[in-house]
Write a protein that holds these residues in place. Structure first.
Motif, PDB file in Angstrom:
ATOM      1  N   HIS A 261       1.204  -0.967  -0.269  1.00 23.13           N
ATOM      2  CA  HIS A 261       0.059   0.268  -0.476  1.00 23.13           C
ATOM      3  C   HIS A 261       0.789   1.148   0.126  1.00 23.13           C
ATOM      4  N   CYS A 308      -2.770   8.246  -7.014  1.00 17.70           N
ATOM      5  CA  CYS A 308      -4.017   8.731  -6.821  1.00 17.70           C
ATOM      6  C   CYS A 308      -4.799   8.769  -8.758  1.00 17.70           C
ATOM      7  N   PRO A 317     -11.674   0.831  -2.359  1.00 19.65           N
ATOM      8  CA  PRO A 317     -11.194  -0.365  -2.679  1.00 19.65           C
ATOM      9  C   PRO A 317     -11.185  -1.252  -1.559  1.00 19.65           C
ATOM     10  N   TYR A 332      -4.321   0.182  -6.938  1.00 15.93           N
ATOM     11  CA  TYR A 332      -3.010  -0.136  -7.329  1.00 15.93           C
ATOM     12  C   TYR A 332      -1.956  -0.001  -6.696  1.00 15.93           C
TER      13      TYR A 332
END
Ligand code: SF4
Length: 351
Positions: A261, A308, A317, A332
């Motif tokens: 992340h 972003c 998400p 992503y």
């Protein structure tokens, strides 16, 4: 050694399912008359975590991200807004009164400031004896022996028994706090920033004590800390929280070596000394976290995320498994090449 998240042989001691804790903001007559909607501080939103027997699970994130609120909600010190809490598979979310009091000994807490949680007018022996006696842990005759055992286990020695909390140093008081938490043979323990109020030289001693106790007693611990060095040293897995939500979960060393992340990535990069080759100043997280009253649409991290895209602003998400045992809430996730990748960096983590 890092425990696998999907290890079917490991017993789940504590589990939360979509646990949320929102606090209502002050809502006056003027608000009512003007028809303003009631607002909430969304401290914890839809958190689902599992902690396995003998595991030390780290809970990390910036201050104000909901770590301590989550801990207090799990302990039923706060009433959950929604979701479930399961202890050894039993739903304890709705327990009240006597039923709740009965399960309290099974879940104990080690506080950041042990002094405030110890009665200054009682000796250590009295503090521990009272716990053992009120909760009928041992017979009256066995209490002195058990007190001695607890003090030994926490490295205090029996001469500490007749002293008052004010006579101890910060580190010794934390040892008393740990002894008190252990006195009830808890199924599960929450350590909330247990060393952040201590001198650096003492921190290592308390961390080592917790690690030794965790291994020798097979304790199950939720370890809350903003100090990633400590978390890396002592935990098996970590849960990363941002603005009340879980954004990443996985094995501690896997996350430190390859965060998925963008928030975890920058959190690791911005921590001095985790990788001496990195210039941490270059990686400071930009901006302040948004208010938990006005949670951003889509991904909670999108106003501060350098990656972003349009989808991030509108679609939340889901936390999904992208690698075995690795969960991330990001449209992503970082690839191996994109993450800070401390490849080959050896950790001195003792697991
Ligand atoms: Fe960044 Fe988008 Fe991932 Fe959120 S979903 S962390 S905004 S890339």
């Amino acid at each position: 050694m890092t425990r696998k998240l999907n290890d079917q042989t490991a017993q789940k001691v504590l589990e939360t399912r979509n646990l949320s804790k929102w606090f209502a903001r002050k809502y006056g007559i003027a608000d009512r008359i003007s028809g303003k909607p009631q607002k909430y501080v969304k401290a914890v939103s839809d958190v689902s975590i599992q902690i396995y027997r003998g595991e030390n699970l780290g809970l990390v994130g910036e201050s104000g991200c909901g770590k301590s609120t989550l801990a207090r909600t799990i302990l039923r010190l706060y009433e959950p807004t929604k979701g479930k809490i399961l202890l050894n598979g039993t739903d304890i979310t709705g327990l009240r009164g006597e039923e709740l009091r009965k399960i309290r000994p099974a879940m104990q807490m080690v506080f950041q400031d042990p002094y405030s949680s110890l009665n200054p007018r009682m000796t250590v022996s009295e503090i521990l004896s009272e716990m053992l006696s009120v909760h009928h842990v041992v017979t009256k005759q066995q209490i002195p022996e058990r007190v001695k055992e607890l003090l030994d286990m926490c490295g205090l020695g029996s001469e500490a028994a007749n002293r008052f909390p004010g006579e101890f140093s910060g580190g010794q008081r934390q040892r008393v706090g740990i002894a008190r938490a252990l006195s009830l043979n808890p199924e599960f323990m929450i350590a909330d920033e247990p060393v952040s109020a201590l001198d650096v030289s003492i921190q290592a001693q308390i961390i080592n004590l917790l690690g030794e106790l965790q291994r020798s007693l097979n304790l199950t611990i939720l370890f809350i800390s903003h100090d990633l060095h400590v978390v890396r040293y002592i935990t098996h897995r970590i849960v990363v929280m941002y603005l009340g939500s879980v954004v990443e979960q996985g094995g501690t060393e896997q996350i430190f070596q390859q965060p998925l992340h963008p928030y975890t990535d920058v959190l690791i990069k911005a921590t001095p000394g985790l990788n001496p080759l990195m210039k941490t100043r270059e990686y400071a997280i930009t901006g302040e976290p948004p208010s938990p009253v006005d949670i951003p649409s889509g991904c909670v991290f999108h106003p501060r995320c350098t990656r972003c895209k349009q989808k991030c602003k509108t679609e939340v998400p889901a936390l999904r498994e992208v690698l075995p045992g690795r969960f991330v809430a990001c449209h992503y996730p970082l690839t191996e090449e994109q993450s800070c990748a401390e490849k080959g960096a050896s950790s001195d983590a003792k697991k």
